[in-house]
Every structure is written in C-alpha cells, then in structure tokens.
Scaffold this active site. Structure first.
Site, PDB file in Angstrom:
ATOM      1  N   LYS A   1     -14.196   0.308 -27.238  1.00  0.00           N
ATOM      2  CA  LYS A   1     -13.160  -0.665 -27.951  1.00  0.00           C
ATOM      3  C   LYS A   1     -12.323  -1.077 -27.318  1.00  0.00           C
ATOM      4  O   LYS A   1     -11.996  -2.536 -27.508  1.00  0.00           O
ATOM      5  CB  LYS A   1     -12.767   0.522 -28.827  1.00  0.00           C
ATOM      6  CG  LYS A   1     -12.335  -0.179 -30.447  1.00  0.00           C
ATOM      7  CD  LYS A   1     -11.689   0.688 -31.210  1.00  0.00           C
ATOM      8  CE  LYS A   1     -12.797   1.474 -31.928  1.00  0.00           C
ATOM      9  NZ  LYS A   1     -12.020   2.704 -32.919  1.00  0.00           N
TER      10      LYS A   1
ATOM     11  N   ARG B   1      -5.905   3.862 -32.440  1.00  0.00           N
ATOM     12  CA  ARG B   1      -7.339   4.085 -32.607  1.00  0.00           C
ATOM     13  C   ARG B   1      -7.950   4.581 -31.370  1.00  0.00           C
ATOM     14  O   ARG B   1      -7.302   4.578 -30.100  1.00  0.00           O
ATOM     15  CB  ARG B   1      -7.905   2.826 -32.709  1.00  0.00           C
ATOM     16  CG  ARG B   1      -7.083   1.683 -33.489  1.00  0.00           C
ATOM     17  CD  ARG B   1      -7.747   0.271 -33.360  1.00  0.00           C
ATOM     18  NE  ARG B   1      -9.041   0.078 -33.996  1.00  0.00           N
ATOM     19  CZ  ARG B   1      -9.631  -1.125 -33.881  1.00  0.00           C
ATOM     20  NH1 ARG B   1      -9.135  -2.181 -33.470  1.00  0.00           N
ATOM     21  NH2 ARG B   1     -10.968  -1.251 -34.476  1.00  0.00           N
TER      22      ARG B   1
ATOM     23  N   GLY C   1     -16.963   6.709 -36.321  1.00  0.00           N
ATOM     24  CA  GLY C   1     -16.544   7.863 -37.271  1.00  0.00           C
ATOM     25  C   GLY C   1     -16.170   8.973 -36.674  1.00  0.00           C
ATOM     26  O   GLY C   1     -15.795   9.977 -37.630  1.00  0.00           O
TER      27      GLY C   1
ATOM     28  N   MET D   1     -13.813   9.999 -34.361  1.00  0.00           N
ATOM     29  CA  MET D   1     -12.637  10.343 -34.388  1.00  0.00           C
ATOM     30  C   MET D   1     -11.677   9.464 -35.346  1.00  0.00           C
ATOM     31  O   MET D   1     -12.358   8.522 -35.743  1.00  0.00           O
ATOM     32  CB  MET D   1     -11.981  10.154 -32.980  1.00  0.00           C
ATOM     33  CG  MET D   1     -12.520  11.248 -32.137  1.00  0.00           C
ATOM     34  SD  MET D   1     -12.462  11.068 -30.380  1.00  0.00           S
ATOM     35  CE  MET D   1     -13.373   9.566 -30.069  1.00  0.00           C
TER      36      MET D   1
ATOM     37  N   ARG E   1     -18.861  -4.667 -31.003  1.00  0.00           N
ATOM     38  CA  ARG E   1     -19.802  -3.618 -30.174  1.00  0.00           C
ATOM     39  C   ARG E   1     -21.438  -3.999 -30.332  1.00  0.00           C
ATOM     40  O   ARG E   1     -21.585  -4.735 -31.526  1.00  0.00           O
ATOM     41  CB  ARG E   1     -19.479  -1.929 -30.429  1.00  0.00           C
ATOM     42  CG  ARG E   1     -19.907  -1.831 -31.894  1.00  0.00           C
ATOM     43  CD  ARG E   1     -19.556  -0.198 -32.232  1.00  0.00           C
ATOM     44  NE  ARG E   1     -19.462  -0.363 -33.701  1.00  0.00           N
ATOM     45  CZ  ARG E   1     -18.946   0.640 -34.487  1.00  0.00           C
ATOM     46  NH1 ARG E   1     -18.090   1.490 -33.714  1.00  0.00           N
ATOM     47  NH2 ARG E   1     -18.807   0.697 -35.519  1.00  0.00           N
TER      48      ARG E   1
ATOM     49  N   HIS F   1     -48.346  25.382 -30.164  1.00  0.00           N
ATOM     50  CA  HIS F   1     -49.775  24.626 -30.656  1.00  0.00           C
ATOM     51  C   HIS F   1     -49.735  23.780 -31.829  1.00  0.00           C
ATOM     52  O   HIS F   1     -50.092  22.475 -31.437  1.00  0.00           O
ATOM     53  CB  HIS F   1     -50.661  25.988 -31.154  1.00  0.00           C
ATOM     54  CG  HIS F   1     -52.257  25.509 -31.481  1.00  0.00           C
ATOM     55  ND1 HIS F   1     -52.321  25.110 -32.934  1.00  0.00           N
ATOM     56  CD2 HIS F   1     -53.270  25.329 -30.947  1.00  0.00           C
ATOM     57  CE1 HIS F   1     -53.607  24.968 -32.973  1.00  0.00           C
ATOM     58  NE2 HIS F   1     -54.084  24.801 -31.676  1.00  0.00           N
TER      59      HIS F   1
ATOM     60  N   SER G   1     -54.323  16.224 -11.510  1.00  0.00           N
ATOM     61  CA  SER G   1     -53.781  15.639 -12.866  1.00  0.00           C
ATOM     62  C   SER G   1     -52.822  16.958 -13.018  1.00  0.00           C
ATOM     63  O   SER G   1     -53.006  17.975 -13.145  1.00  0.00           O
ATOM     64  CB  SER G   1     -54.604  15.770 -13.798  1.00  0.00           C
ATOM     65  OG  SER G   1     -53.959  15.320 -15.036  1.00  0.00           O
TER      66      SER G   1
ATOM     67  N   CYS H   1     -50.851  15.216 -17.139  1.00  0.00           N
ATOM     68  CA  CYS H   1     -51.584  15.010 -18.534  1.00  0.00           C
ATOM     69  C   CYS H   1     -50.895  15.997 -19.290  1.00  0.00           C
ATOM     70  O   CYS H   1     -51.374  16.366 -20.588  1.00  0.00           O
ATOM     71  CB  CYS H   1     -53.004  15.356 -18.429  1.00  0.00           C
ATOM     72  SG  CYS H   1     -53.405  16.925 -17.801  1.00  0.00           S
TER      73      CYS H   1
ATOM     74  N   TYR I   1     -51.288   7.150 -12.823  1.00  0.00           N
ATOM     75  CA  TYR I   1     -51.167   7.151 -14.110  1.00  0.00           C
ATOM     76  C   TYR I   1     -50.466   8.082 -14.784  1.00  0.00           C
ATOM     77  O   TYR I   1     -50.190   9.313 -14.151  1.00  0.00           O
ATOM     78  CB  TYR I   1     -52.717   7.011 -14.907  1.00  0.00           C
ATOM     79  CG  TYR I   1     -53.402   8.307 -14.538  1.00  0.00           C
ATOM     80  CD1 TYR I   1     -53.132   9.172 -15.418  1.00  0.00           C
ATOM     81  CD2 TYR I   1     -54.160   8.274 -13.282  1.00  0.00           C
ATOM     82  CE1 TYR I   1     -53.937  10.516 -15.629  1.00  0.00           C
ATOM     83  CE2 TYR I   1     -54.961   9.579 -13.564  1.00  0.00           C
ATOM     84  CZ  TYR I   1     -54.798  10.659 -14.329  1.00  0.00           C
ATOM     85  OH  TYR I   1     -55.683  11.652 -14.534  1.00  0.00           O
TER      86      TYR I   1
END
Ligand code: ADP
Ligand code: MG
Ligand code: MG
Length: 906
Positions: A27, A99, A108, A110, A372, A490, A798, A865, A885
C-alpha cells in the site's frame, strides 16, 4: 537496516516509490508511486515494515523513541501539504487515517482507523468550519467506534458476539424506528458518541483518549499488534507469507466521502475480475466513508452507465427507476467520473496489470487512496494476460508468467455457481483432493453407485476410504467423499486422474456403513440424501448446490500455444484408458508417461480371471488364468496406442500387492469359491495368506514379476502384440515397457530378459518386428543411489516420486495424514511432501540419479510420473534437473504445460 524509517508522500512527490514494497509494504509503495505519476493522493507518510519487526524485538517504548522525531517531521510535511489544518490543533484540526500494509496484500486482515485526531473540541470546529455538523459528528462516532474496537480491544473475538458499539447503534435506530444509518440526525450522532465513550469507560476502565498524539501512537502500535492477530496469522499460513515480513503503517490525511451529497466513496477494477472483460467497473456510495461500500449497509451503485444497466437488468430494475434511484457515478458526478476514468487507465498502463482501486470524492474533488494488482478468477487471469499481450501492454514471457498454473483448474472442471455457494451450508471440511463441484445423493457402496447411476441418479460415493474395488463406483459418481486418506490416498489420486471432484480425509464425518448413515456436525444423513462437494476448497455442503459447466475460452488455447513456444520439457499424461488418453491429448499431452496396468483388471470378468490367477496353486493354473487376461490387456493397449498415435506410451508392469485384488467380503468370497470349485475355507485361507504387515514394502512391483515371471511374460506379450496390431492399421506406435520398484540392477536384468525373450517369440510368430524400449521407475532410494548401474540396462528412467517420497522419509502415505498437518503447524515441514516435492531430500536423490544415469548413458531419457508431475514448483524443479518430460493426470496437463514453460522462461 536502513537509517530512514519514515517515508513521506504528497502533492505529487514522494520519498519512496513503487519498487519499495519490501520496506514500505504494497500500500505504501503504491501510494508513493501514484504521487510520482501525478495522481491526486492525500498526503501522508509510511513507517517501514522494519519498524514492525523492531517493535517485536525491542518493544513499544523503544520503538517510539526511535521513530518519534521522524514521525513528527513527517507530520509537519503533511500539514504543509494540506496548508492550514494542523495535527492536534483543535481550532483547525488535521485528521488522519492509520492504515496497515504488508508486502503482499492481505485484504481486510488488519484494521484501519479513520478520522483520527478528533475529540470533543475538534469536532465542534470541524462542524463549524465545514458548515456540516452532521458530517462532523458522523466522523466522530465512526472514529470512537473504530478506535474502541481496534486499539482498545473492544471488538469481539468470536463472530457470535456482537460489537458493543453496533449494539448501541442498533438500539438507537430501533428506538427511533429508522433503518438506515443515514437517517440518524446530528443530535442522534451526538448522543451516540456520549454512549460510545461511556461504553469505552465501562469496558476498559479508562476515559477515551482526547490527545491526538496519544491517539496516533496507540493506533500505530495497534497496527503492529494486528500483524500477530489470529486472522492475520491464519491468512499468512494459508498464503505462505512469512511472519518476518512485518507490516508497514501508513498515516494519511483524511479526505471525506461523507461530507454530503457532493461526496462519495468507492472501489473499482480496471477490468472485470470475474470474466476478465476489459470493462472498467466498480461500486460507490454517495455520502459514505471507508468500508461502507463493501459492508453491505446500503446498496452500492455502479460506477459506469454500462455496468449500472447490466446490474439493473439482473435485478429486474427498470431503466427509469435505475436512473432515478441508482444512477451510476458517470451520471451522478460526470466530472469526477471522467477524471477517475482517466486515472484508472493511467494506473493500468503504468502497472501493466489489472488494478483494484479505492477512491473518495470530497465535495466534488477526486482522491485516490489505494491501487493494487486485482485478484481475479482463473478465467479472468487467462483472458487478461492474453488480451494485454495482444494490446502490446506486456510481452510473451510476461503473459506466461502472469498465469498462476493451479488456477487453470477452474477452467477445466465444472464449478459451483458463486451465488449458490454463498448461501450454502458447510457441514464438514476435508482436503481439496481433486477440484470441481459435485452434487448428488449419498451412496456408501460402489455397487449401489453403479445401480443408481444406471437409473440416471446423480450420486456421491461416501467411503471411510476407497480401494481399487471401488473404482467403478467412483467412475459413475459425481464426486467422492472419504473420511480418511491424504492428498495422495487412493481416492485422491484416482479422482484426480478421472478429473473427478473429491474431498478426502474429512476426519470429522462419521460414517456408519451398517446403518447407511453419515453424521456431520450433528446432522445425520441417510443414503439417498443430497449433499454437495467442493473439490477446490474441501467443503461439504448440505443439499443441492447449483453447478455450471466450465468454459474453455479461446484465450486459454492461445496461452497454451504460447507455452509450447517456450517450454523445454514435454508434458505427458498418466492414463489407464483410451478415454483418459484422448482427454489428455485434448489438453495437449504428448504421450503417456504412466499407464497403470492393474486398473485394467478390475472390470467384470477380468477381476474373476485375475482372482483365479492369484488363487491358483501352481504355475500351470496361473498360466491358464493369464491366458484369459491376455486378450483383454491387448485390447486395452491397442486402444491406448491408437489414442496416442505418434507419441510414446509408457506401460508399467503389474505393481500393487496381489492382496488388493482378492475379495474381502464373505459373500464375494463364497461366490468365488463356487466359481472356482474350491471350498470357502480354501478361498479364505488363500486370501488371508496374501495379507501383509506392510503391503507398501511387501510383495509388489517387480518382486511380483520376478517371483511369477509368467505375469511379466503375459504383459509383455500383450504389449508387443498390441503394438504390432495397431502398426498394421497404420498407427505410429512407440511402446515403452516400464519395470516398477527396482532397487537392485539384477531385478531389472531378469525382467528385461523375460521381456526381450517374449518379444522375440512374438516377432518370430508374426514375422514382423517393432522397436520398443525397456526402462524402470526410480522409486526405491537404492535405485537412485545406484542409478549409474541401473542405466546399463534401462533405456529410460521415470521417477515415481510417490513411493520415492514414502521411502525417503519413511512416511507411509496412507498413514501420514495423522501427523503431517501437525508437522506443518510445528514448522517441521513447510509442505506436505506428497503434494509438493521435497527438493532437498527426495530431490537430492533425484539429482544423484539423473547424474548417475546420464554418466552411464548420456542420451538416457528421464521423466517423472508421480503426483508431483502436475505440481508447479515440482515441475520447475524437474526442469532444473534437465528432465525430458513430466507426466501427470489428464486434468493437470495444462497446469504442467504452463509450469514447464514458466520454468524455461525464468
Ligand atoms: P484495507 O487494507 O482493509 O483495504 P484500508 O487501509 O485501505 O484498509 O482502508 C479502509 C478503508 O478506509 C478504505 O475504503 C479506504 O479507502 C479508506 N481510507 C483509508 N484512508 C483514508 C483516508 N485518508 N481518507 C479517506 N478514506 C480513507
Ligand atoms: Mg484498502
Ligand atoms: Mg510406485
């Protein structure tokens, strides 16, 4: 630490600037920056975030001593800027707001204090000078209330308790028979102040402070204190904001939106935060102050005519009534609106991002109080980034970095209607295991789920926990709710794979399978009752909550194309069915990184053949059963190869312990006995013999293939035959056979030998060959450490990071839910390592494995993976390891694609 602790701003100059967020808070930095670009902002000064930390280190008195001279000097500058009023001068009082403002916006979290500097004498001057006594007394009563609540600690801690000041206002209005605060007369407000001050005395034992400097220091310390209040701590935890950042304090000359009908206050967005549409929009209230607009006391009006008309249409308000009762700012105060419109454009251009702004109009004159970067939905995020790119406001890399990967989820799953969610009743909270919105009727068993689904009933499958037996039930359900299990349980993993909404580990719910009931927060629900699940928040709602389908817009596709331009890693998918493979391909997956074969064994007759195989007494019996499974597997593989035409498909050999496939209920065991011509005792004994103390570390993975080589033989044959079959149809097929859970090179050698021999047999039978690769998962720490050796045989690695995390930490992923939360609260762990890859430990092993593997085989293909393959920070880490990958569930493919591109751009 800097020697300067207070930074002034005002009159279009400032000592700080927009880049000084760390020191001045968001701010404060933006207030300075707005001054620098010539926007009207009430003058003020910012006390740095470092002073907040000093406050906690050296205490209140010492910190006041430290900054007092600077604060007094800065206040003088403010007085100079406003030319006339002086702080503490009751004959011409300067009023200020106090502020908070941290580095990251904590909306919101504080509390702000307005109108500070008023007392019984100053209020009379204000009344006389403004010629508006009502305004003066309204400001005073607001100040006493805010100060009492925030600084003197009278704000109730719990939501159930009422604010003592609100109670007084309520009574006053009731006694006079009025509804709106604006109907309170000056006399009423005077009386309120007297009553407020009496309440302060009663509550705190002290008189309300009359000295403005005493008021100011009290307020500054209250802002510092608020950094450690419960709300702020919780918010920081949820948003991973470190406590060390501290908050700055902004002290700023008041401007008054409550000075009469030529004054107003409002908030606005430079673009639509929910859709991303390039439409300036917002709300304002005439004769109001501060938070009135958002507090819902009066109905706020729209800023633009366009917005106002749209709003009226939704409310069924006619154009005449709209103009008369709810005119837009554009209509009510055209001059102020024109200036505001110019400023909003300027602010957006300057920051090159959508802005969320606060403004006040005092007697026709516009003032900006805050700007902001605005929070936005996933859809708005994508649209704004893409449109700003097209407008030339940002470049391609910036556009990519503007995408928060996780937020793309919102674009992929059905969502709740935001209006419906607001009024929905939360009955329990679990983990947001798989995003999406689900509404359906409660069922407790997979069979029931299927039966009901056939009758076109929407169901939610509610289980204590799920097992592979529940798969089909999960498939037909709208969503899954479990009482136990974490983010990689699972239920969670499978649901994410299916793109199905799932709330897991809702420990507070009580499930009674016998009675077919579930009890949540004191209410008992029966089978067939309606509930709704929010897979993005973990909330369980009472009854039906309306959902709407997610829309994938053109902007989304364009951003994805842009990602591919920069990315270095491919994104593959974890898919077990042709349908999942197609869905993932639609989301841009380039191949399959993990096809789990075991899921193919659960449907209908397959499970029977599988059980027959498992319960066979000898190899001959097993081979008999495997023969039945072969054509089914082959068929599945053909479908998947076809769906992934042109891309690699990694198929993992059977992995889970066999115990998961045998029936656990007596009735099913009886059935099986009859079918197989065995006695019930024999079946029960066989099932029991498969039980393990520690199945995760038991007879599974390649340990199965090495003890029952005929299983590997069958699977290899199914893969190679399927590949040859689709090749004949003209499909470009690249099979990759993956051996799970290897820890010792010999395990892989033996499996590779079986695979190669089987392939040669098939080639001979068919008179045709096809290229295939054999590789392994790296998921046992020993494999990571001896990767150099393993790469002598493996053609690809992998990383199975679920198991690797489990074994590296020694945390069972099915039991860790009990302590992982506590561990995070205690700060032992920053994240759930099953969700966010542990780069130091597990990542260290991975680094070692990549280095070892590539030392042996420089061209070694490496991927991941595990569930982490779809988690942005983990994807970025994979990029730094030089992986080829990442592979993740279909609905995470776009997320991983963005994360991979961002890693490359960074
Ligand atoms: P938050 O961080 O919660 O948004 P703010 O500090 O922005 O809190 O202030 C709360 C409200 O008070 C906002 O509507 C803001 O515009 C208003 N406000 C703050 N300072 C002043 C001031 N000096 N003059 C007029 N209104 C102010
Ligand atoms: Mg604000
Ligand atoms: Mg594994």
């Amino acid at each position: 630490m800097s020697t300067k602790n207070v930074y002034s701003f005002g009159n279009k100059t400032a000592e700080g600037d927009g880049k000084m967020r760390d020191l001045l808070g968001g701010k404060g930095a933006n207030l300075a920056e707005m001054n620098l670009i010539g926007i009207p902002v009430p003058p003020g000064f910012t006390i740095t975030t470092e002073m907040c930390n000093e406050y906690y280190r050296i205490g209140q008195d010492a910190v006041v001593q430290l900054i007092k001279p600077e604060v007094e000097a800065a206040m003088k500058q403010v007085e100079d800027a406003v030319a006339g009023p002086k702080f503490g001068d009751n004959t011409n009082p300067l009023l200020v707001s106090v502020r908070s403002g941290a580095r990251a916006s904590m909306p919101g979290m504080m509390d702000t204090i307005l109108n500070l500097g008023l007392n019984d004498a100053a209020v009379e001057t204000l009344a006389a000078k403004s010629g508006n006594p009502r305004f003066a007394w309204d400001s005073y009563r607001r100040f006493v209330q805010m100060y009492g609540d925030v600084v003197l600690g009278m704000k109730p801690v719990s939501k159930e308790d009422e604010d003592p000041f609100e109670v007084i206002i309520h009574k006053a209005k009731h006694d006079k028979g009025i509804v709106n605060d604006t109907d309170l007369t000056t006399e009423d407000l005077r009386e309120l102040v007297v009553k407020f001050k009496a309440a302060v005395k009663e509550n705190t034992g002290k008189d309300f402070p009359t000295d403005p400097w005493e008021q100011l220091w009290g307020a500054v310390m209250a802002v510092f204190d608020s950094w450690m209040n419960e709300r702020a701590i919780l918010y920081r935890k949820l948003n991973k904001i470190p406590a060390e950042w501290g908050t700055a304090v902004n002290v700023q000359a008041m401007v008054f939106g409550n000075m009469g009908n030529n004054s107003a206050t409002g908030v606005a967005f430079t673009r639509d935060a929910s859709t991303g549409e390039d439409l300036f929009n917002g709300e304002y209230l005439i004769n109001a102050q501060g938070e009135d607009v958002v507090a819902g006391i009066r109905t706020p009006q729209q800023i633009t005519i366009e917005g106002s008309r749209r709003w009226a249409a939704l409310q069924n308000i006619s154009e005449d009534v709209r103009k008369e009762q709810y005119p837009s700012l554009e209509e009510a105060m055209p001059a102020a609106y024109a200036e505001l419109n110019e400023i909003q454009q300027k602010l957006e251009n300057h920051s090159a991002d959508m802005q969320d702004i606060e403004f006040t109009i005092q007697d026709g004159k516009l003032w900006l109080l805050q700007t902001r970067n605005g929070k936005r939905t996933g859809a708005a995020m994508v649209r704004i980034a893409n449109e700003m790119l097209k407008e030339g406001m940002i470049d391609e890399k910036t556009a990519l970095l503007r995408i928060e990967p996780q937020k793309l989820d919102e674009l992929l799953h059905p969502i709740f209607d935001p209006k419906a969610v607001k009024s929905a009743k939360v009955m329990a909270k679990g983990l947001p295991a798989s995003p999406g919105a689900a509404t359906g009727r409660i069922v407790f068993f997979a069979d029931d789920a299927e039966e009901w689904a056939e009758k076109r009933e929407k169901v939610i499958l509610v289980r204590i926990e799920t097992s592979p037996e529940d798969l089909r039930g999960m498939h037909v359900a709208q969503g899954i709710l479990t009482a136990r299990g974490g983010m990689t349980s699972h239920a969670a993993v499978v649901a994410r794979g299916m793109g199905k909404c799932c709330v897991s580990g809702a420990g507070e719910i009580k499930i009674d399978y016998k009675a077919r009931t579930i009890t949540m927060r004191g209410t008992t629900y029966n089978e067939g009752d309606w509930i709704s699940l929010n897979g993005s928040t973990g909330d369980v709602y009472d009854g039906k909550v309306n959902t709407k389908d997610a829309e994938v817009s053109g902007d989304f596709a364009e951003i994805m194309t842009l990602a591919d331009k920069y990315t270095k890693m491919d994104v593959r998918t974890n898919a077990d069915t042709p349908n999942d493979a197609r869905v993932a391909r639609g989301f841009g997956a380039k191949g399959i990184g993990l096809c789990r074969t075991e899921h193919m064994f659960f449907e209908g007759v397959r499970i029977k053949a599988m059980r027959e195989m498992i319960l066979s007494k000898d190899e001959a019996g097993r081979r008999e059963a495997l023969k039945k499974l072969l054509p089914m597997q082959r068929g599945d593989f053909e479908g998947i190869f076809e769906a992934m035409d042109g891309f690699g498909v990694t198929i993992r050999l059977l992995d889970p312990p066999l115990h998961e496939f045998v029936p656990h209920q007596l009735a099913t065991q009886k059935e099986l006995a009859t079918e197989m011509g065995l006695t019930l005792d024999e079946v029960v004994a066989a099932c029991n013999s498969l039980e393990e103390f520690n199945p995760m570390l038991g007879h599974r993975g390649c340990r199965l293939g090495n003890t029952y080589p005929e299983i590997t033989e069958m699977q290899a044959r199914a893969i190679i035959e399927a590949a040859l079959n689709v090749q004949e149809k003209g499909i470009d097929v690249h099979p990759e056979i993956m051996v799970p859970l290897v820890g010792v090179i010999e395990e892989l050698k033996l499996q590779a030998q079986i695979i190669n021999e089987t392939a040669e047999k098939v080639f001979a039978e068919r008179g045709k060959r096809i290229a295939y690769k054999i590789g392994t998962m790296i998921e046992v720490p020993r494999a990571a450490v001896t990767a150099g050796k393993i790469a002598e045989v493996a053609e690809f690695f992998s990383f199975g990071t679920n198991d690797l995390t489990q074994m590296t930490f020694g945390y069972s992923r099915d039991d860790a839910g009990k302590f992982l939360k506590v561990y995070q609260d205690l700060g032992i762990l920053k994240n759930d390592p099953f969700e966010v890859l542990d780069q130091e430990g597990v990542g260290g092993l991975m680094r070692q494995a990549v280095a070892g593997g590539r030392a042996t085989k420089p061209e070694l293909k490496v991927g991941i993976c595990g569930e982490h393959g779809g988690e942005p920070s983990s994807v970025e880490f994979c990029h730094t390891l030089g992986m080829n990958y990442v592979s993740c569930s279909p609905f995470r493919v776009p997320i991983a694609r963005i994360a991979a591109a961002q890693a490359a751009v960074r």
